[in-house]
Write an enzyme that holds these catalytic residues in place. Structure first.
Site, PDB file in Angstrom:
ATOM      1  CG  ASP A   9     -11.498  -8.525   5.404  1.00  0.00           C
ATOM      2  OD1 ASP A   9     -11.475  -7.735   6.372  1.00  0.00           O
ATOM      3  OD2 ASP A   9     -10.702  -9.471   5.302  1.00  0.00           O
ATOM      4  CG  HIS A  10     -15.057 -11.160   7.324  1.00  0.00           C
ATOM      5  ND1 HIS A  10     -14.794 -11.597   6.039  1.00  0.00           N
ATOM      6  CD2 HIS A  10     -14.249 -11.885   8.136  1.00  0.00           C
ATOM      7  CE1 HIS A  10     -13.892 -12.557   6.075  1.00  0.00           C
ATOM      8  NE2 HIS A  10     -13.533 -12.743   7.340  1.00  0.00           N
ATOM      9  CB  CYS A  66      -8.161  -7.047   5.336  1.00  0.00           C
ATOM     10  SG  CYS A  66      -6.388  -7.142   5.011  1.00  0.00           S
ATOM     11  N   GLY A  67      -7.839  -7.736   8.154  1.00  0.00           N
ATOM     12  CA  GLY A  67      -7.300  -8.069   9.469  1.00  0.00           C
ATOM     13  C   GLY A  67      -5.920  -7.478   9.683  1.00  0.00           C
ATOM     14  CB  THR A  68      -2.677  -8.339   8.484  1.00  0.00           C
ATOM     15  OG1 THR A  68      -2.975  -8.791   7.147  1.00  0.00           O
ATOM     16  CG2 THR A  68      -2.806  -9.514   9.462  1.00  0.00           C
ATOM     17  N   GLY A  71      -3.422  -8.658   2.963  1.00  0.00           N
ATOM     18  CA  GLY A  71      -4.173  -9.170   1.815  1.00  0.00           C
ATOM     19  C   GLY A  71      -4.699  -8.047   0.945  1.00  0.00           C
ATOM     20  CG  HIS A  99       9.982   8.779  -0.232  1.00  0.00           C
ATOM     21  ND1 HIS A  99      11.179   8.201   0.092  1.00  0.00           N
ATOM     22  CD2 HIS A  99      10.019  10.028   0.303  1.00  0.00           C
ATOM     23  CE1 HIS A  99      11.933   9.051   0.776  1.00  0.00           C
ATOM     24  NE2 HIS A  99      11.236  10.166   0.937  1.00  0.00           N
ATOM     25  CG  ASN A 100       6.414   4.854  -1.748  1.00  0.00           C
ATOM     26  OD1 ASN A 100       6.481   4.923  -0.523  1.00  0.00           O
ATOM     27  ND2 ASN A 100       7.406   4.390  -2.472  1.00  0.00           N
ATOM     28  NE  ARG A 132      13.403  14.445  -2.430  1.00  0.00           N
ATOM     29  CZ  ARG A 132      13.988  13.475  -1.708  1.00  0.00           C
ATOM     30  NH1 ARG A 132      14.938  12.743  -2.215  1.00  0.00           N
ATOM     31  NH2 ARG A 132      13.612  13.265  -0.459  1.00  0.00           N
ATOM     32  CG  HIS A 133      10.620  10.351  -4.274  1.00  0.00           C
ATOM     33  ND1 HIS A 133      11.742   9.624  -3.936  1.00  0.00           N
ATOM     34  CD2 HIS A 133      10.478  11.293  -3.309  1.00  0.00           C
ATOM     35  CE1 HIS A 133      12.246  10.099  -2.811  1.00  0.00           C
ATOM     36  NE2 HIS A 133      11.504  11.115  -2.402  1.00  0.00           N
TER      37      HIS A 133
HETATM   38  C1  RB5 Z   1      -9.497 -12.714   7.161  1.00  0.00           C
HETATM   39  O1  RB5 Z   1      -9.614 -13.637   8.192  1.00  0.00           O
HETATM   40  C2  RB5 Z   1      -8.050 -12.246   7.069  1.00  0.00           C
HETATM   41  O2  RB5 Z   1      -7.274 -13.226   6.473  1.00  0.00           O
HETATM   42  C3  RB5 Z   1      -7.980 -10.951   6.280  1.00  0.00           C
HETATM   43  O3  RB5 Z   1      -8.747  -9.977   6.913  1.00  0.00           O
HETATM   44  C4  RB5 Z   1      -6.606 -10.320   6.117  1.00  0.00           C
HETATM   45  O4  RB5 Z   1      -5.956 -10.181   7.332  1.00  0.00           O
HETATM   46  C5  RB5 Z   1      -5.737 -10.908   5.087  1.00  0.00           C
HETATM   47  O5  RB5 Z   1      -4.648 -10.403   4.788  1.00  0.00           O
END
Ligand code: RB5
Length: 148
Positions: A9-10, A66-68, A71, A99-100, A132-133
């Site tokens: 994303d942005h 994405c940011g984190t 999402g 494993h996954n 094995r997984h």
């Molecule tokens: C966008 O601002 C932010 O919410 C998105 O990039 C992400 O971190 C969501 O999980």
């Protein structure tokens, strides 16, 4: 050469570009999806594009930023056949493959330096799934079928 779909994303355009360049440098075919500089794009839509490329076998694997990364991982895991793993360090990156059999890696562009994130991508790509997984992966697939 495997094809990898890379999207963002942005909030993570710079990380997406760094990962795409890194993968190209490794000799992999890269399909880059996501907004251009200054454009906004919602992570569920970009997650869908990459996840669908993987389940259609247009790409063997996907990377979503994405940011984190949270999402993207939530959204990508809504697509049947996707095992998206949000990772923050080399150990979780390696175990996501071992494993996954994670077929999508999710990373946080606001949390990880690009040089570190590409190390995590390499740890994931360079680790083989341990058979094995497989039984647990079959159980996940059964959960998807139960939700149909
Ligand atoms: C966008 O601002 C932010 O919410 C998105 O990039 C992400 O971190 C969501 O999980």
């Amino acid at each position: 050469m495997p094809t990898i779909a890379v999207g963002s994303d942005h909030a993570a355009i710079a990380l997406r570009r760094a990962i795409a360049a890194h993968l190209t440098g490794r000799g992999l075919d890269v399909v880059e999806l996501g907004p251009g500089d200054g454009e906004k794009s919602d992570y569920p839509e970009q997650a869908r594009l990459v996840a669908e490329a993987v389940v259609r076998h247009d790409a063997e694997l996907g990377v979503l930023c994405c940011g984190t990364g949270i999402g993207m991982s939530i959204a990508a895991n809504k697509i049947a056949g996707i095992r998206a793993a949000l990772v923050h360090d080399p150990v979780t990156a390696r175990l996501a493959a071992q494993h996954n059999a994670a077929n999508v890696l999710c990373l946080g562009g606001r949390l990880l330096a690009p040089e570190y994130a590409t190390e995590l991508v390499d740890a994931w790509l360079d680790t083989a799934f341990e058979a094995r997984h497989q039984r647990r992966l079959d159980m996940i697939a059964a959960l998807e079928r139960a939700g149909d």
